[in-house]
Motif scaffolding. Structure first.
Motif, mmCIF file in Angstrom:
data_model
loop_
_atom_site.group_PDB
_atom_site.id
_atom_site.type_symbol
_atom_site.label_atom_id
_atom_site.label_comp_id
_atom_site.label_asym_id
_atom_site.label_seq_id
_atom_site.Cartn_x
_atom_site.Cartn_y
_atom_site.Cartn_z
ATOM 1 N N VAL A 114 -9.920 8.348 19.190
ATOM 2 C CA VAL A 114 -9.270 7.739 18.022
ATOM 3 C C VAL A 114 -8.511 8.814 17.246
ATOM 4 C CG1 VAL A 114 -9.637 6.463 15.863
ATOM 5 C CG2 VAL A 114 -10.933 5.847 17.917
ATOM 6 N N ASP A 115 -9.076 10.015 17.156
ATOM 7 C CA ASP A 115 -8.378 11.135 16.505
ATOM 8 C C ASP A 115 -7.027 11.391 17.173
ATOM 9 O OD1 ASP A 115 -10.443 11.559 14.689
ATOM 10 O OD2 ASP A 115 -11.349 13.181 15.864
ATOM 11 N N ILE A 116 -7.019 11.401 18.489
ATOM 12 C CA ILE A 116 -5.782 11.646 19.236
ATOM 13 C C ILE A 116 -4.765 10.544 18.943
ATOM 14 C CG2 ILE A 116 -4.794 11.717 21.570
ATOM 15 C CD1 ILE A 116 -7.507 13.049 22.434
ATOM 16 N N LEU A 117 -5.232 9.316 18.959
ATOM 17 C CA LEU A 117 -4.348 8.173 18.688
ATOM 18 C C LEU A 117 -3.795 8.235 17.259
ATOM 19 C CD1 LEU A 117 -3.073 5.505 19.498
ATOM 20 C CD2 LEU A 117 -5.194 4.379 18.838
ATOM 21 N N ASN A 119 -13.809 12.681 11.130
ATOM 22 C CA ASN A 119 -12.612 13.181 10.462
ATOM 23 C C ASN A 119 -11.987 12.104 9.593
ATOM 24 O OD1 ASN A 119 -12.502 15.809 11.742
ATOM 25 N ND2 ASN A 119 -11.955 14.722 13.604
ATOM 26 N N TRP A 120 -11.465 12.535 8.465
ATOM 27 C CA TRP A 120 -10.691 11.661 7.587
ATOM 28 C C TRP A 120 -9.219 11.833 7.910
ATOM 29 C CZ3 TRP A 120 -11.950 7.766 4.556
ATOM 30 C CH2 TRP A 120 -13.270 7.679 4.109
ATOM 31 N N TRP A 121 -8.493 10.725 7.989
ATOM 32 C CA TRP A 121 -7.068 10.717 8.261
ATOM 33 C C TRP A 121 -6.388 9.846 7.204
ATOM 34 C CZ3 TRP A 121 -4.965 13.267 12.500
ATOM 35 C CH2 TRP A 121 -5.872 13.743 13.440
ATOM 36 N N LEU A 142 -4.443 14.598 9.199
ATOM 37 C CA LEU A 142 -5.844 14.984 9.104
ATOM 38 C C LEU A 142 -6.133 15.542 7.714
ATOM 39 C CD1 LEU A 142 -8.567 15.410 10.571
ATOM 40 C CD2 LEU A 142 -7.702 17.653 11.272
ATOM 41 N N GLN A 143 -7.252 15.113 7.124
ATOM 42 C CA GLN A 143 -7.706 15.619 5.827
ATOM 43 C C GLN A 143 -8.811 16.634 6.078
ATOM 44 O OE1 GLN A 143 -6.344 14.148 2.586
ATOM 45 N NE2 GLN A 143 -4.983 14.212 4.340
ATOM 46 N N ARG A 144 -8.800 17.695 5.340
ATOM 47 C CA ARG A 144 -9.809 18.742 5.544
ATOM 48 C C ARG A 144 -11.146 18.423 4.886
ATOM 49 N NH1 ARG A 144 -8.437 20.556 9.963
ATOM 50 N NH2 ARG A 144 -6.304 21.213 10.040
ATOM 51 N N ALA A 179 0.835 -1.195 0.000
ATOM 52 C CA ALA A 179 0.000 0.000 0.000
ATOM 53 C C ALA A 179 0.871 1.246 0.000
ATOM 54 C CB ALA A 179 -0.899 0.012 1.234
ATOM 55 N N LYS A 180 0.387 2.284 -0.658
ATOM 56 C CA LYS A 180 1.066 3.578 -0.612
ATOM 57 C C LYS A 180 0.483 4.444 0.492
ATOM 58 C CE LYS A 180 2.445 3.603 -5.436
ATOM 59 N NZ LYS A 180 2.209 4.161 -6.755
ATOM 60 N N SER A 181 -0.827 4.286 0.733
ATOM 61 C CA SER A 181 -1.460 5.055 1.796
ATOM 62 C C SER A 181 -2.677 4.320 2.333
ATOM 63 C CB SER A 181 -1.855 6.457 1.306
ATOM 64 O OG SER A 181 -2.665 6.369 0.156
ATOM 65 N N VAL A 182 -3.014 4.660 3.582
ATOM 66 C CA VAL A 182 -4.171 4.084 4.265
ATOM 67 C C VAL A 182 -5.010 5.246 4.786
ATOM 68 C CG1 VAL A 182 -4.951 2.693 6.235
ATOM 69 C CG2 VAL A 182 -2.913 2.003 4.940
ATOM 70 N N TYR A 183 -6.301 5.194 4.492
ATOM 71 C CA TYR A 183 -7.231 6.214 4.963
ATOM 72 C C TYR A 183 -8.117 5.639 6.051
ATOM 73 C CZ TYR A 183 -5.884 9.234 1.150
ATOM 74 O OH TYR A 183 -5.168 10.035 0.308
ATOM 75 N N VAL A 184 -8.475 6.493 7.009
ATOM 76 C CA VAL A 184 -9.334 6.108 8.126
ATOM 77 C C VAL A 184 -10.358 7.213 8.321
ATOM 78 C CG1 VAL A 184 -9.433 5.570 10.587
ATOM 79 C CG2 VAL A 184 -7.408 4.946 9.277
ATOM 80 N N HIS A 185 -11.620 6.827 8.530
ATOM 81 C CA HIS A 185 -12.652 7.792 8.899
ATOM 82 C C HIS A 185 -12.959 7.589 10.376
ATOM 83 C CE1 HIS A 185 -16.827 9.371 9.162
ATOM 84 N NE2 HIS A 185 -16.191 10.371 8.612
#
Length: 131
Positions: free
Chosen positions: A97-100, A124-126, A108-110, A85-91
């Motif tokens: 979970v945001d803090i972790l 939030n998308w990360w 963080l994605q805007r 994988a080049k990248s992993v996204y998380v919602h």
């Protein structure tokens, strides 16, 4: 281990206790986290249309094993790396979970990076750049 490799009775019991999980997607694409011969959590690492991009979905861990969440995330990122994988996204829709995620070098994605499918919940998308 892959969810489809777990004895069906054990998986059914876990899913009955956690009815909010999408059992179909979990059984098809998901992984089970086992601690001392019992299911402690699960996740789906789903490849997106864009090559080498994955979406971490249905990340769940029981309250009794919640302190292992950072280790679980590290294992998921190692799996993503093994999948090249080049990248992993998380919602994320939980502040803890945001803090972790921030502490683990997720960014963080805007805005929503996936026009379709969009999660129905706010949050939030990360993303994590896999090296």
């Amino acid at each position: 281990m892959r969810a489809n490799e777990v004895p069906s009775g054990q998986l059914e019991e876990f899913l009955q206790q956690n009815e909010t999980l999408d059992s179909e997607v979990l059984e098809e694409k998901g992984y089970i986290v086992s601690v001392k011969d019992h299911i402690a959590g699960c996740f789906v690492l789903d490849e997106m249309e864009k090559e080498d991009v994955y979406w971490l979905k249905q990340l769940y861990i029981t309250k009794n094993e919640a302190n292992k969440l950072p280790v679980l995330l590290e294992a998921i990122l190692a799996l993503a790396k093994a999948k090249q994988a080049k990248s992993v996204y998380v919602h994320s829709h939980q502040p803890i979970v945001d803090i972790l995620l921030e502490a683990m070098q997720f960014h963080l994605q805007r805005e929503n990076v996936f026009a379709n499918p969009q999660p129905k919940t706010k949050g939030n998308w990360w993303y994590y750049q896999v090296s």
